[in-house]
Design a protein around this motif. Structure first.
Motif, short mmCIF file in Angstrom:
data_model
loop_
_atom_site.label_atom_id
_atom_site.label_comp_id
_atom_site.label_asym_id
_atom_site.label_seq_id
_atom_site.Cartn_x
_atom_site.Cartn_y
_atom_site.Cartn_z
N ARG A 313 0.84 -1.19 0.00
CA ARG A 313 0.00 0.00 0.00
C ARG A 313 0.88 1.24 0.00
O ARG A 313 1.96 1.26 0.57
CB ARG A 313 -0.91 0.00 1.23
CG ARG A 313 -1.72 -1.28 1.38
CD ARG A 313 -2.38 -1.34 2.74
NE ARG A 313 -2.74 -2.70 3.10
CZ ARG A 313 -3.95 -3.09 3.43
NH1 ARG A 313 -4.92 -2.22 3.45
NH2 ARG A 313 -4.20 -4.35 3.74
N ARG A 314 0.36 2.33 -0.57
CA ARG A 314 1.15 3.55 -0.70
C ARG A 314 0.49 4.75 -0.02
O ARG A 314 1.14 5.78 0.16
CB ARG A 314 1.36 3.88 -2.18
CG ARG A 314 2.03 2.77 -2.97
CD ARG A 314 2.15 3.12 -4.43
NE ARG A 314 2.93 4.32 -4.66
CZ ARG A 314 3.18 4.83 -5.86
NH1 ARG A 314 2.69 4.24 -6.94
NH2 ARG A 314 3.91 5.92 -5.99
N ASP A 315 -0.76 4.63 0.35
CA ASP A 315 -1.51 5.76 0.90
C ASP A 315 -1.36 5.80 2.42
O ASP A 315 -1.87 4.93 3.13
CB ASP A 315 -2.98 5.63 0.51
CG ASP A 315 -3.78 6.90 0.83
OD1 ASP A 315 -3.33 7.66 1.70
OD2 ASP A 315 -4.83 7.11 0.19
N ALA A 316 -0.66 6.82 2.94
CA ALA A 316 -0.43 6.91 4.38
C ALA A 316 -1.73 7.17 5.12
O ALA A 316 -1.91 6.71 6.26
CB ALA A 316 0.57 8.03 4.67
N VAL A 317 -2.67 7.90 4.49
CA VAL A 317 -3.95 8.18 5.14
C VAL A 317 -4.74 6.88 5.33
O VAL A 317 -5.30 6.63 6.39
CB VAL A 317 -4.77 9.20 4.31
CG1 VAL A 317 -6.14 9.41 4.94
CG2 VAL A 317 -4.02 10.51 4.21
N MET A 318 -4.77 6.05 4.27
CA MET A 318 -5.45 4.77 4.38
C MET A 318 -4.76 3.88 5.41
O MET A 318 -5.40 3.14 6.16
CB MET A 318 -5.47 4.07 3.02
CG MET A 318 -6.32 4.77 1.97
SD MET A 318 -8.09 4.71 2.41
CE MET A 318 -8.41 2.96 2.22
N ALA A 319 -3.43 3.96 5.47
CA ALA A 319 -2.68 3.18 6.46
C ALA A 319 -3.03 3.63 7.87
O ALA A 319 -3.13 2.81 8.79
CB ALA A 319 -1.18 3.30 6.20
N MET A 320 -3.21 4.94 8.06
CA MET A 320 -3.61 5.45 9.37
C MET A 320 -4.97 4.90 9.78
O MET A 320 -5.19 4.50 10.93
CB MET A 320 -3.67 6.98 9.32
CG MET A 320 -2.34 7.66 9.58
SD MET A 320 -1.86 7.61 11.33
CE MET A 320 -3.08 8.72 12.03
N ALA A 321 -5.90 4.88 8.81
CA ALA A 321 -7.23 4.35 9.10
C ALA A 321 -7.15 2.87 9.45
O ALA A 321 -7.82 2.40 10.39
CB ALA A 321 -8.15 4.57 7.89
N LEU A 322 -6.33 2.13 8.70
CA LEU A 322 -6.16 0.70 8.97
C LEU A 322 -5.55 0.50 10.36
O LEU A 322 -5.99 -0.36 11.13
CB LEU A 322 -5.26 0.08 7.90
CG LEU A 322 -4.84 -1.38 8.13
CD1 LEU A 322 -6.05 -2.30 8.11
CD2 LEU A 322 -3.83 -1.81 7.06
N ALA A 323 -4.52 1.29 10.68
CA ALA A 323 -3.86 1.15 11.99
C ALA A 323 -4.83 1.47 13.13
O ALA A 323 -4.82 0.82 14.18
CB ALA A 323 -2.65 2.08 12.06
#
Length: 665
Positions: A313-323
């Motif tokens: 994954r490349r989207d840090a915002v999506m990664a934040m939501a996942l985390a």
């Protein structure tokens, strides 16, 4: 139920996760990697194959020169073409297929290897058969028989990874050769043919045995490789497997990001319920984490309670939501062996683009540390500012080590006065660091660095020893107070012995030494901390709880900790002269302290109005600029003497006034 999910509360060992980068089935031939290993074995000895072909060519050419037979020359030419084809196949394999696992590519090179091997076997068999038929008992036939028999002997131990190749090779050579021997009609050749036939039958069975040995060895190697890439407790990938995949993605310029998950306060589960329960909790947590990811991600356990995820994954915002979803999931209670357990997690995220894998790991670690500093159960994404702060911290740590060696640390002393008698009863020793280039560094900056780097026990011992020796020159009724770090309460550091040594070397009475602690000392090993404090009080040392009221459970700590004093934080006294709420809280705290027979010291008093407002409460000590700022040891002694003289003069004046009043009455 999603992939990797198990029912909450299950105690069964989770199945190994099925990840793209980690195939755990060691059976050869069942996956592309095993198939590629077998094909690689066909091309494993290119030098020996090419050299063998050259020797065969030389022998066939020798037979031509001895016999002058043009058919033998034709065979030599065909063998030369086959030799060139096999050399080209090996060269092409090394360039395009070695190390690859694409089955289609590997199958193409398997066919090329088969064509080279079987055509060579056919030509060798024809050469032997033709020479004994056309040139019996001549030099050419001797070379033909010798070459064919030698070739058969060499084949018996080749291609153990693919036995059918060797079996067909031997069959081609032997059948053609035997046919020629029989056609010659010579008894000697017929006997040789019979011997070759028996040799063929025996060798075919031995080839199968060698293949079974090879397969067994390959299975063992695959199992060892599997164990080397898998975490035995959770069945997830381990650090080695994740790093290997990350190196591949980096080499291919494939973007990725890292997510680091650390279970906060997991040690408490091990301490309270034992390591077996802790292991079960880790398995359950691993399954909860795993269900948030797909087969494109690599989920690994890289430490005791730390997990690391490599994802494309490349989207840090999506990664934040996942985390955030993962944090919420891990916050839900676990049911382990019918015992409800709770844990929380801190998560760091870092992008892997335009940096090396080592740098990406450093970045995600920094993000995780920042998440923990935010108060745990938090998510943090790496930023350039974090990297700058880290570099600054490393430089300061190096400078701090040099400061300890060069004697750049010092103590400043701030008196604590009894507000009723205006006498100094206690002096707090405060550590100071004057950097040769940056000037004074705030304790709020260098003390955390000292704690994180393991320097604080050494610095704390030096501070206690220096303060005790300084107090030896003060009036006997003035004590000294020294701050302790939670890192000094370690089982491998005998704090009681260190304290006793400082008292003995300085000669001051134990009751003159007060050790200040904060609530943070109870985070790691509360039972040991309480035991240590009790031992310190047993030798006569006083204890004080500093920054009272700033933590989460200060009132409960008053009951748990063996204390003599509390120091009320300045946050309670800033508005003590103007706020009813502050006055009410002060009245309640001092009342509780009196009931528990604790002395009360108030910090941060800076004005006469604040000092006057404290007159309504039973306060034993006041610390603040209203009386004195921190000062060096050379300035402190004159201050103490001046205070004693001033208090003595005031006492005499008051005594005279009382006498005049009594005479007048």
């Amino acid at each position: 139920m999603s992939v990797g999910e198990v029912e909450q509360g299950s105690n069964a060992m989770p199945d190994a996760p099925k990840e793209v980068a980690i195939r755990l089935d060691p059976s050869p031939g069942n996956d592309d990697s095993s198939y590629a290993s077998m094909i690689e074995a066909l091309y494993g000895t290119p030098s020996a194959i090419i050299l063998g072909m050259m020797i065969i060519n030389s022998i066939v050419l020798g037979a031509y020169f001895l016999s002058g037979d043009p058919i033998i020359l034709g065979m030599a030419c065909l063998l030369l073409v086959i030799n060139g084809f096999r050399w080209f196949s090996h060269h092409l394999y090394n360039r395009k297929a070695r190390g690859q696992t694409d089955r289609a590519v590997q199958r193409q090179f398997e066919r090329m290897a088969l064509a080279g091997a079987w055509s060579t076997a056919t030509m060798v068999g024809l050469f032997g058969a033709y020479t004994v038929f056309a040139h019996p008992y001549q030099a050419a036939s001797i070379l033909g028989v010798a070459q064919t028999m030698g070739y058969l002997g060499g084949l018996s131990t080749r291609n153990t990874s693919r036995p059918y190749i060797t079996q067909i090779q031997m069959a081609l050579v032997s059948i053609i050769f035997i046919f020629g021997l029989i056609l010659s009609g010579e008894l000697a050749y017929v006997l040789i043919g019979i011997a070759v036939a028996f040799t063929l039958l025996a060798t075919l069975s031995s080839v199968r045995t060698l293949h079974e040995v090879y397969v067994s060895r390959l299975q063992t190697m695959r199992k060892l490789e599997m164990l080397a890439r898998r975490d035995a407790l959770t069945g997830l990938a381990n650090r080695h497997a994740l790093m290997e995949q990350m190196e591949k993605w980096h080499a291919a310029d494939k973007p990725f990001l890292l997510i680091s998950i650390d279970l906060d306060n997991f040690k408490h589960v091990n301490d309270m319920f034992g390591h077996t329960m802790g292991d079960d909790l880790l398995r359950e947590a691993a399954q909860r984490i795993l269900r948030h990811f797909t087969d494109d991600d690599v989920v690994a356990r890289v430490g005791g309670d730390e997990f690391l995820i490599l994802t494309p994954r490349r989207d840090a915002v999506m990664a934040m939501a996942l985390a955030t979803d993962i944090v919420n999931d891990l916050t839900l209670p676990f049911l382990v062996r019918n015992v409800p357990l709770r844990t929380v997690a801190s998560i760091g995220i870092a992008m892997g683009e335009s940096v090396t894998p080592e740098t990406a790991l450093k970045h995600v670690d920094l993000a995780l540390y920042q998440a923990k500093d935010f108060g745990k159960n938090q998510v943090c994404v790496y930023s350039a500012e974090l990297g700058t702060n880290y570099d600054e911290r490393i430089l300061l740590e190096q400078d701090l080590r040099r400061a300890i060696e060069n004697g750049e640390l010092s103590l400043a002393y701030q008196p604590i006065m009894n507000p009723r008698t205006r006498r100094v009863t206690l002096v707090e020793a405060l550590m100071r660091w004057k950097h040769p280039e940056r000037g004074f560094i705030s304790p709020g900056v260098f003390i955390p660095i000292a704690e994180a780097s393991g320097l604080i026990p050494l610095m704390g011992t030096w501070a206690m020893q220096t303060a005790c020796h300084a107090a030896a020159s003060w009036p006997a009724d003035v004590g000294v107070s020294v701050n302790l770090s939670a890192k000094q309460f370690r089982r491998d550091l005998d704090l009681v012995s260190i304290t006793r040594s400082c008292l003995q070397s300085s000669g001051i009475a134990p009751h003159r030494l007060t050790l200040e602690i904060t609530e943070s000392i109870l985070i790691d090993d509360s039972d040991f901390v309480i035991e240590t404090l009790e031992r310190l009080r047993a030798i006569g040392v006083r204890t004080a709880l500093d920054d009272f009221g700033t933590g989460y459970s200060s009132l409960s700590y008053l009951e748990k900790l063996p204390l003599d004093k509390i120091k009320i934080d300045r946050s309670f006294t800033t508005a003590i002269d103007t706020s009813r709420r502050s006055a009410s809280m002060m009245r309640g705290i001092t009342g509780i302290a009196r009931d528990l027979q604790l002395e009360v010291i108030v910090e941060g008093i800076e004005t006469e109005d604040q000092l006057a407002a404290l007159g309504a409460f039973q306060i034993d000590g006041v610390q603040g600029y209203v009386f004195a700022r921190p000062m060096d040891v050379l300035s402190l002694l004159p201050f103490l003497i001046h205070t004693i003289k001033t208090n003595g003069m005031l006492a005499n004046i008051n005594q005279v006034r009382r006498k005049k009043t009594s005479i007048g009455s």
